[in-house]
Design a protein around this motif. Structure first.
Motif, PDB file in Angstrom:
ATOM      1  N   ASP A   1       0.721  -1.243  -0.094  1.00 39.86           N
ATOM      2  CA  ASP A   1      -0.048   0.122   0.011  1.00 39.86           C
ATOM      3  C   ASP A   1       0.779   1.320   0.077  1.00 39.86           C
ATOM      4  O   ASP A   1       0.481   2.267  -0.520  1.00 39.86           O
ATOM      5  CB  ASP A   1      -0.849   0.146   1.235  1.00 39.86           C
ATOM      6  CG  ASP A   1      -1.962  -1.069   1.141  1.00 39.86           C
ATOM      7  OD1 ASP A   1      -2.073  -1.463  -0.012  1.00 39.86           O
ATOM      8  OD2 ASP A   1      -2.460  -1.451   2.233  1.00 39.86           O
ATOM      9  N   TYR A   2       1.917   1.084   0.584  1.00 37.21           N
ATOM     10  CA  TYR A   2       2.977   2.396   0.536  1.00 37.21           C
ATOM     11  C   TYR A   2       4.331   2.470   0.083  1.00 37.21           C
ATOM     12  O   TYR A   2       4.937   3.325   0.169  1.00 37.21           O
ATOM     13  CB  TYR A   2       3.125   2.775   2.166  1.00 37.21           C
ATOM     14  CG  TYR A   2       3.500   1.788   3.084  1.00 37.21           C
ATOM     15  CD1 TYR A   2       5.048   1.484   3.064  1.00 37.21           C
ATOM     16  CD2 TYR A   2       2.583   0.709   3.733  1.00 37.21           C
ATOM     17  CE1 TYR A   2       5.201   0.678   4.067  1.00 37.21           C
ATOM     18  CE2 TYR A   2       3.149  -0.144   4.511  1.00 37.21           C
ATOM     19  CZ  TYR A   2       4.536  -0.361   4.615  1.00 37.21           C
ATOM     20  OH  TYR A   2       4.959  -1.458   5.513  1.00 37.21           O
TER      21      TYR A   2
ATOM     22  N   TYR B   1      -0.688   4.243  -7.914  1.00 44.25           N
ATOM     23  CA  TYR B   1      -1.901   4.603  -7.577  1.00 44.25           C
ATOM     24  C   TYR B   1      -2.845   3.446  -7.790  1.00 44.25           C
ATOM     25  O   TYR B   1      -3.940   3.259  -7.033  1.00 44.25           O
ATOM     26  CB  TYR B   1      -2.525   5.785  -8.455  1.00 44.25           C
ATOM     27  CG  TYR B   1      -1.613   7.180  -7.901  1.00 44.25           C
ATOM     28  CD1 TYR B   1      -2.297   7.763  -6.693  1.00 44.25           C
ATOM     29  CD2 TYR B   1      -0.792   7.519  -8.668  1.00 44.25           C
ATOM     30  CE1 TYR B   1      -1.495   8.844  -6.470  1.00 44.25           C
ATOM     31  CE2 TYR B   1      -0.300   9.027  -8.520  1.00 44.25           C
ATOM     32  CZ  TYR B   1      -0.403   9.591  -7.331  1.00 44.25           C
ATOM     33  OH  TYR B   1      -0.072  10.790  -6.762  1.00 44.25           O
ATOM     34  N   GLU B   2      -2.421   2.526  -8.690  1.00 44.51           N
ATOM     35  CA  GLU B   2      -3.369   1.604  -8.886  1.00 44.51           C
ATOM     36  C   GLU B   2      -3.454   0.515  -8.008  1.00 44.51           C
ATOM     37  O   GLU B   2      -2.560   0.310  -7.311  1.00 44.51           O
ATOM     38  CB  GLU B   2      -2.841   0.787 -10.223  1.00 44.51           C
ATOM     39  CG  GLU B   2      -3.183   1.628 -11.447  1.00 44.51           C
ATOM     40  CD  GLU B   2      -1.995   2.560 -11.793  1.00 44.51           C
ATOM     41  OE1 GLU B   2      -0.945   2.429 -10.826  1.00 44.51           O
ATOM     42  OE2 GLU B   2      -1.954   3.268 -12.753  1.00 44.51           O
ATOM     43  N   ALA B   3      -4.798   0.063  -7.706  1.00 42.54           N
ATOM     44  CA  ALA B   3      -4.831  -1.091  -6.801  1.00 42.54           C
ATOM     45  C   ALA B   3      -4.154  -2.163  -6.957  1.00 42.54           C
ATOM     46  O   ALA B   3      -3.802  -3.042  -5.985  1.00 42.54           O
ATOM     47  CB  ALA B   3      -6.413  -1.305  -6.299  1.00 42.54           C
ATOM     48  N   ASN B   4      -4.011  -2.700  -7.976  1.00 42.50           N
ATOM     49  CA  ASN B   4      -3.614  -3.886  -8.558  1.00 42.50           C
ATOM     50  C   ASN B   4      -2.173  -3.911  -9.432  1.00 42.50           C
ATOM     51  O   ASN B   4      -1.747  -4.771 -10.186  1.00 42.50           O
ATOM     52  CB  ASN B   4      -4.732  -4.733  -9.621  1.00 42.50           C
ATOM     53  CG  ASN B   4      -4.652  -3.787 -10.989  1.00 42.50           C
ATOM     54  OD1 ASN B   4      -4.450  -2.444 -10.991  1.00 42.50           O
ATOM     55  ND2 ASN B   4      -4.900  -4.640 -12.130  1.00 42.50           N
ATOM     56  N   TRP B   5      -1.334  -3.044  -8.707  1.00 41.91           N
ATOM     57  CA  TRP B   5      -0.338  -2.633  -9.640  1.00 41.91           C
ATOM     58  C   TRP B   5       0.849  -3.778  -9.276  1.00 41.91           C
ATOM     59  O   TRP B   5       1.630  -4.159 -10.096  1.00 41.91           O
ATOM     60  CB  TRP B   5       0.488  -1.410  -9.146  1.00 41.91           C
ATOM     61  CG  TRP B   5       0.745  -1.593  -7.363  1.00 41.91           C
ATOM     62  CD1 TRP B   5       0.236  -1.254  -6.261  1.00 41.91           C
ATOM     63  CD2 TRP B   5       2.445  -1.822  -7.073  1.00 41.91           C
ATOM     64  NE1 TRP B   5       0.893  -1.370  -5.151  1.00 41.91           N
ATOM     65  CE2 TRP B   5       2.190  -1.669  -5.707  1.00 41.91           C
ATOM     66  CE3 TRP B   5       3.179  -2.346  -7.623  1.00 41.91           C
ATOM     67  CZ2 TRP B   5       3.120  -2.133  -4.624  1.00 41.91           C
ATOM     68  CZ3 TRP B   5       4.478  -2.634  -6.960  1.00 41.91           C
ATOM     69  CH2 TRP B   5       4.318  -2.844  -5.521  1.00 41.91           C
TER      70      TRP B   5
ATOM     71  N   ARG C   1       2.956  -5.802 -12.196  1.00 40.37           N
ATOM     72  CA  ARG C   1       4.470  -5.637 -12.324  1.00 40.37           C
ATOM     73  C   ARG C   1       4.819  -7.290 -12.380  1.00 40.37           C
ATOM     74  O   ARG C   1       5.696  -7.641 -13.221  1.00 40.37           O
ATOM     75  CB  ARG C   1       4.949  -5.168 -11.040  1.00 40.37           C
ATOM     76  CG  ARG C   1       6.315  -5.379 -10.813  1.00 40.37           C
ATOM     77  CD  ARG C   1       7.248  -4.674 -11.977  1.00 40.37           C
ATOM     78  NE  ARG C   1       7.207  -3.526 -12.350  1.00 40.37           N
ATOM     79  CZ  ARG C   1       7.876  -2.507 -11.508  1.00 40.37           C
ATOM     80  NH1 ARG C   1       8.871  -2.953 -10.693  1.00 40.37           N
ATOM     81  NH2 ARG C   1       7.683  -1.015 -11.991  1.00 40.37           N
ATOM     82  N   ALA C   2       4.091  -8.154 -11.871  1.00 38.31           N
ATOM     83  CA  ALA C   2       4.351  -9.699 -11.885  1.00 38.31           C
ATOM     84  C   ALA C   2       4.001  -9.989 -13.338  1.00 38.31           C
ATOM     85  O   ALA C   2       4.790 -10.907 -13.882  1.00 38.31           O
ATOM     86  CB  ALA C   2       3.436 -10.239 -10.852  1.00 38.31           C
ATOM     87  N   ALA C   3       3.067  -9.494 -13.750  1.00 37.54           N
ATOM     88  CA  ALA C   3       2.866 -10.244 -15.350  1.00 37.54           C
ATOM     89  C   ALA C   3       3.831  -9.531 -16.273  1.00 37.54           C
ATOM     90  O   ALA C   3       4.229 -10.240 -17.322  1.00 37.54           O
ATOM     91  CB  ALA C   3       1.243  -9.287 -15.793  1.00 37.54           C
TER      92      ALA C   3
ATOM     93  N   ILE D   1      10.402  -6.152  -4.531  1.00 40.53           N
ATOM     94  CA  ILE D   1       9.118  -6.356  -5.293  1.00 40.53           C
ATOM     95  C   ILE D   1       9.358  -7.422  -6.163  1.00 40.53           C
ATOM     96  O   ILE D   1       8.423  -8.185  -6.450  1.00 40.53           O
ATOM     97  CB  ILE D   1       8.629  -4.913  -5.825  1.00 40.53           C
ATOM     98  CG1 ILE D   1       8.677  -3.879  -4.916  1.00 40.53           C
ATOM     99  CG2 ILE D   1       7.465  -5.157  -6.757  1.00 40.53           C
ATOM    100  CD1 ILE D   1       8.128  -2.558  -5.413  1.00 40.53           C
ATOM    101  N   ILE D   2      10.535  -7.333  -7.238  1.00 42.29           N
ATOM    102  CA  ILE D   2      10.574  -8.224  -7.961  1.00 42.29           C
ATOM    103  C   ILE D   2      10.963  -9.542  -7.653  1.00 42.29           C
ATOM    104  O   ILE D   2      10.484 -10.695  -8.143  1.00 42.29           O
ATOM    105  CB  ILE D   2      11.894  -7.553  -9.109  1.00 42.29           C
ATOM    106  CG1 ILE D   2      11.717  -6.323  -9.817  1.00 42.29           C
ATOM    107  CG2 ILE D   2      12.449  -8.816 -10.078  1.00 42.29           C
ATOM    108  CD1 ILE D   2      12.647  -5.808 -10.441  1.00 42.29           C
ATOM    109  N   ARG D   3      11.765  -9.597  -6.565  1.00 45.65           N
ATOM    110  CA  ARG D   3      12.040 -10.822  -5.869  1.00 45.65           C
ATOM    111  C   ARG D   3      10.825 -11.448  -5.368  1.00 45.65           C
ATOM    112  O   ARG D   3      10.808 -12.821  -5.429  1.00 45.65           O
ATOM    113  CB  ARG D   3      12.907 -10.683  -4.754  1.00 45.65           C
ATOM    114  CG  ARG D   3      13.559 -12.002  -4.168  1.00 45.65           C
ATOM    115  CD  ARG D   3      14.894 -11.549  -3.274  1.00 45.65           C
ATOM    116  NE  ARG D   3      15.777 -11.039  -4.010  1.00 45.65           N
ATOM    117  CZ  ARG D   3      16.155  -9.869  -3.621  1.00 45.65           C
ATOM    118  NH1 ARG D   3      15.484  -8.845  -3.021  1.00 45.65           N
ATOM    119  NH2 ARG D   3      17.144  -9.228  -4.378  1.00 45.65           N
ATOM    120  N   TYR D   4       9.662 -10.897  -4.927  1.00 44.93           N
ATOM    121  CA  TYR D   4       8.484 -11.202  -4.022  1.00 44.93           C
ATOM    122  C   TYR D   4       7.737 -11.809  -5.378  1.00 44.93           C
ATOM    123  O   TYR D   4       7.264 -12.838  -5.425  1.00 44.93           O
ATOM    124  CB  TYR D   4       7.930 -10.145  -3.321  1.00 44.93           C
ATOM    125  CG  TYR D   4       6.582 -10.504  -2.893  1.00 44.93           C
ATOM    126  CD1 TYR D   4       6.646 -11.189  -1.606  1.00 44.93           C
ATOM    127  CD2 TYR D   4       5.465 -10.515  -3.625  1.00 44.93           C
ATOM    128  CE1 TYR D   4       5.345 -11.669  -1.282  1.00 44.93           C
ATOM    129  CE2 TYR D   4       4.052 -10.963  -3.143  1.00 44.93           C
ATOM    130  CZ  TYR D   4       4.050 -11.372  -1.852  1.00 44.93           C
ATOM    131  OH  TYR D   4       2.955 -11.685  -1.429  1.00 44.93           O
TER     132      TYR D   4
END
Length: 220
Positions: A47-48, A60-64, A68-70, A112-115
């Protein structure tokens, strides 16, 4: 919506892959697929958190995170061989504004990428690429990680989504089986006989078919 068997037949016959559809449409569809799967939990820090030190605000997007994973999955698919986190950080990085000072390149956030990579590997979409390394003297052989690659399950799911997108973009596209039916040589001005047809491998506008024709001999 077509069944899995029908889409599997489309992929085997016409070869529609992720590279045959626009990137934005595929990333959007695959992100929805990951979100609806229920196997990709969203952590609390989503969220932050910012996607890199060069960014000023969080997305801002909720499904960002799914987007990113896609995008990561598409980059690994196109690359083919092993792709690591550091290489992905460079691909998703950008330039950072520093006021009057010249801007410089900054890598994207590695956590983020690793997750995303770990969760997609847990879902069975990614496989680890190992390379055998020989030390000095030729005595020991260690396995070194060379990044991630798309697994067979991940390639099948991604090609299935690409097939659905391609059929929406080209609803009137004629495939090789339909093209053969529409070849009416009897209605042409010259009577020709078909001796060979080489079908295109993919239903794209850049695909080609080779037709070898010869005139029929007149019957005396």
């Amino acid at each position: 919506m077509e069944s899995a068997d029908q889409l599997k037949g489309i992929n085997a016959l016409h070869g529609v892959s992720v590279q045959d559809v626009p990137a934005d449409k595929f990333i959007s569809e695959f992100a929805n697929f990951l979100e609806k799967s229920g196997n990709f939990p969203v952590p609390q820090w989503a969220d932050y958190v910012k996607t890199g030190t060069h960014k000023e605000l969080a997305p801002y997007e909720a499904n960002w995170l799914f987007v990113r994973a896609a995008a990561i999955a598409r980059q690994i698919y196109i690359h083919g061989t092993g792709l690591g986190v550091q290489t992905l950080r460079t691909k998703f990085g950008s330039r950072m504004r520093r006021g009057t000072v010249s801007s410089c390149e900054h890598k994207a956030d590695g956590k983020i990428i690793r997750y995303c990579v770990q969760k997609m590997e847990k879902m069975g979409f990614l496989d680890l690429v190992l390379k055998q390394v020989e030390e000095e003297g030729g005595k020991r052989h260690d396995l070194c990680s060379m990044g991630k690659k798309i697994s067979k399950k991940g390639r099948a799911e991604m090609d299935k989504i690409a097939s659905q997108i391609y059929k929406k973009l080209h609803p009137r596209m004629q495939f090789p089986s339909q093209c053969l039916v529409n070849l009416h040589f009897t209605q042409t001005t010259q009577k020709l006989s078909l001796i060979h047809i080489s079908e295109p491998t993919r239903p794209l506008y850049i695909s080609y078919a080779v037709f070898c024709l010869k005139k029929k001999k007149k019957q005396i």
